[in-house]
Scaffold this active site. Structure first.
Site, mmCIF file in Angstrom:
data_model
loop_
_atom_site.group_PDB
_atom_site.id
_atom_site.type_symbol
_atom_site.label_atom_id
_atom_site.label_comp_id
_atom_site.label_asym_id
_atom_site.label_seq_id
_atom_site.Cartn_x
_atom_site.Cartn_y
_atom_site.Cartn_z
ATOM 1 C CB CYS A 114 -0.919 -0.110 1.310
ATOM 2 S SG CYS A 114 -2.165 -1.328 1.131
ATOM 3 C CG HIS A 250 -3.078 3.844 1.722
ATOM 4 N ND1 HIS A 250 -3.565 3.416 0.678
ATOM 5 C CD2 HIS A 250 -3.230 2.719 2.646
ATOM 6 C CE1 HIS A 250 -4.049 1.941 0.556
ATOM 7 N NE2 HIS A 250 -3.688 1.788 1.820
ATOM 8 C CG ASN A 280 -6.758 -0.522 1.109
ATOM 9 O OD1 ASN A 280 -5.868 0.023 0.280
ATOM 10 N ND2 ASN A 280 -6.020 -0.828 2.165
#
Ligand code: UT7
Length: 323
Positions: A114, A250, A280
């Site tokens: 990520c 993020h 996500n």
């Protein structure tokens, strides 16, 4: 004069299929209300069968190139941040390279899960500032739907697919923080925490595997580490949260996004939030949010922007740039 890597263009691509939270209510012991209240997620996009990470990445790259007005033949380097490349090799980046008609320069993948886009951006900046290249395409692209265990309600409701891209170009600046472009970065990883977020498969274990996460543990690290890396990147150039026009975080969990902004002293009106629509998307989430933020009119030229992310490894970091 100081050489800077400035953003010339941004774009994104989302697969057509939109999956609302309610779709999981039919197969799992979960509710739309639980997913929204614990994560902020309302829907996500899933790639079609046969649609790969490099397909999404190439569409995002074309959108960013169109936005920049720069021809693909002028791009010297192409970096794809991804943990879900189409094949074990070659890299997703070389696939994108051929897909968009880029036959010069070089292309490679960055794998920091990520945090991948933040790592790719910092490395693209290093290539430009050191004089090795003039223009870099930096892409974050993922098909995390391929890694889901559809019986694990603690993970499969959280992730989505998508891609975003930036075109960076070298330009001369004055060397102070009024310059456009990347001003600072701060990168970290700590492999002691590798077992709280990982995929239980890979080439040398003969399987693709599924994503496994101790959500609460990752949450705890995220809240602590994201604000401190963002503050560190700002401090390196003598700035702090009060100087920030936009945090583009993020997009994993709205509660993490809010806690990080609060720790940095930045009000939520100055945070770009897309997690409700994308879920996500791992390394794709920041460039997706940059592209959507620009389209919404949130990011305008001259704004001071902080991007920050954390993911498997753990790996985390931040970049400060003037848009
Ligand atoms: O992108 C990489 C970084 N990743 C992240 O930043 C993710 C970080 N973690 C999180 O976002 C959160 O920890 C989650 C959204 C994953 C979970 O939220 P939480 O508030 O930490 O919940 P929890 O894991 O502690 O679970 C609370 C309860 C549990 O039940 P018990 O043990 O209290 O009876 C879970 O079994 O909620 C249950 N639960 C669910 N219930 C309904 C877990 N998943 C679900 C679900 N629907 N989908």
């Amino acid at each position: 004069m100081t050489r800077r890597a400035i953003v010339r263009g941004v774009g994104h691509y989302l697969p057509e299929r939109v999956v609302p939270n309610s779709e999981f209510e039919t197969t799992l012991d979960t509710t739309d209300a639980w997913i929204q209240s614990r994560s902020g997620i309302e829907r996500r996009h899933f790639a079609a069968e046969g649609q790969t990470t490099s397909d999404l990445a190439a569409r995002a790259a074309e959108a960013a190139l169109a936005d920049s007005g720069i021809d693909v033949t002028a791009i010297d380097a192409l970096i794809v941040a991804t943990s879900t490349a189409d094949l074990t090799f070659p890299s997703a980046a070389t696939m994108v390279q051929s897909e968009i008609g880029m036959s010069n320069g070089f292309a490679f993948d960055v794998q920091a899960v990520c945090a991948g886009f933040v790592f790719a951006l910092a490395n693209a900046n290093a290539l430009i500032v050191s004089g090795q290249v003039e223009r870099v395409l930096v892409i974050g692209a993922e098909t995390f739907s391929r890694l889901m265990d559809w019986s694990d309600r603690g993970t499969c409701v959280l992730f989505g697919d998508g891609a975003g891209a930036l075109v960076l170009e070298a330009a001369e600046g004055s060397g102070d923080t009024t310059d456009r472009g990347i001003l600072s970065s701060d990168l970290h990883s700590d492999g002691r925490h590798r077992d709280i977020l990982y995929v239980d498969g890979g080439v040398s274990t003969h399987t693709t595997g599924h994503l496994r996460m101790q959500g609460k543990e990752v949450f705890r690290h995220a809240v602590e580490k994201l604000a401190s890396t963002a503050d560190a990147a700002l401090e390196k150039i003598g700035l702090n949260g009060a100087d920030v026009d936009w945090i583009v975080p993020h997009q994993a969990n709205l509660r993490i996004i809010k806690a990080t902004a609060q720790r940095m002293g930045v009000p939520m009106e100055r945070v770009v939030v897309t997690v409700q629509d994308h879920g996500n998307t791992s390394a794709a989430s920041i460039p997706l949010a940059l592209s959507v933020g620009k389209a919404r009119g949130q990011l305008t030229e001259g704004d001071l922007v902080v991007v920050e992310a954390i993911g498997g490894g753990l790996a985390w970091g931040s970049v400060v740039l003037r848009w």
